[in-house]
Design a protein around this motif. Structure first.
Motif, short mmCIF file in Angstrom:
data_model
loop_
_atom_site.label_atom_id
_atom_site.label_comp_id
_atom_site.label_asym_id
_atom_site.label_seq_id
_atom_site.Cartn_x
_atom_site.Cartn_y
_atom_site.Cartn_z
N UNK A 38 26.49 44.36 -45.75
CA UNK A 38 25.44 44.52 -46.74
C UNK A 38 24.75 45.86 -46.50
N UNK A 39 24.68 46.65 -47.56
CA UNK A 39 24.12 47.99 -47.41
C UNK A 39 22.59 47.95 -47.47
N UNK A 40 21.99 49.06 -47.10
CA UNK A 40 20.54 49.19 -47.15
C UNK A 40 20.01 49.05 -48.57
N UNK A 41 20.76 49.59 -49.53
CA UNK A 41 20.35 49.49 -50.94
C UNK A 41 20.33 48.03 -51.40
N UNK A 42 21.29 47.25 -50.95
CA UNK A 42 21.35 45.84 -51.33
C UNK A 42 20.15 45.08 -50.77
N UNK A 43 19.81 45.36 -49.52
CA UNK A 43 18.65 44.71 -48.91
C UNK A 43 17.38 45.10 -49.67
N UNK A 44 17.27 46.37 -50.02
CA UNK A 44 16.11 46.83 -50.78
C UNK A 44 16.01 46.10 -52.12
N UNK A 45 17.14 45.96 -52.83
CA UNK A 45 17.13 45.27 -54.12
C UNK A 45 16.79 43.80 -53.97
N UNK A 46 17.24 43.16 -52.90
CA UNK A 46 16.89 41.76 -52.68
C UNK A 46 15.40 41.58 -52.42
N UNK A 47 14.83 42.47 -51.63
CA UNK A 47 13.38 42.41 -51.37
C UNK A 47 12.61 42.69 -52.65
N UNK A 48 13.07 43.64 -53.42
CA UNK A 48 12.43 43.94 -54.70
C UNK A 48 12.52 42.74 -55.65
N UNK A 49 13.66 42.06 -55.66
CA UNK A 49 13.82 40.87 -56.52
C UNK A 49 12.85 39.76 -56.09
#
Length: 120
Positions: A1-12
């Motif tokens: 899981x990339x950093x961008x994916x983690x960021x998008x999950x937190x944003x969601x």
């Protein structure tokens, strides 16, 4: 899981509860579906922007952004969708409150107009 994916999950996790809270209780489903449609359309409109910017070397990614759809990172599309969903939910809520406050004044003037029309 990339950093961008983690960021998008937190944003969601931030966006979904707020957009649910902003939706009016009586028309929650309509407000949320409208916001989802607006976000989807804006994501479709912005896809060529990302596509051509990447292919013309306008921007690059310092690290691997994750899976791609014709060289456009899906995480970028998810980010655009989430931000647009939040913004459109907020704008729908503001529009609802403004039209609700104007509704009272329109009724007042409508009553006055009917009195003047009845006098004629």
């Amino acid at each position: 899981m990339s950093t961008y994916t983690v960021f998008n999950l937190v944003l969601a996790l931030f966006v979904f509860p707020i957009s649910y809270w902003l939706a009016d209780r009586r028309s929650r489903r309509q407000d949320l579906l409208l916001s989802v449609r607006v976000a989807f359309l804006l994501t479709l409109i912005s896809y060529p922007w990302d596509f051509f910017a990447i292919h013309l070397d306008v921007w690059r990614y310092p690290i691997d952004p994750g899976p791609r759809l014709y060289s456009v990172p899906i995480n970028d599309l998810a980010f655009i969708w989430l931000c647009t969903h939040l913004a459109s939910s907020l704008l729908i809520a503001v529009n609802r409150t403004e039209s609700g406050s104007n509704r009272h004044s329109k009724r007042k003037y409508a009553c006055q107009e009917s009195v003047y029309n009845d006098a004629d």
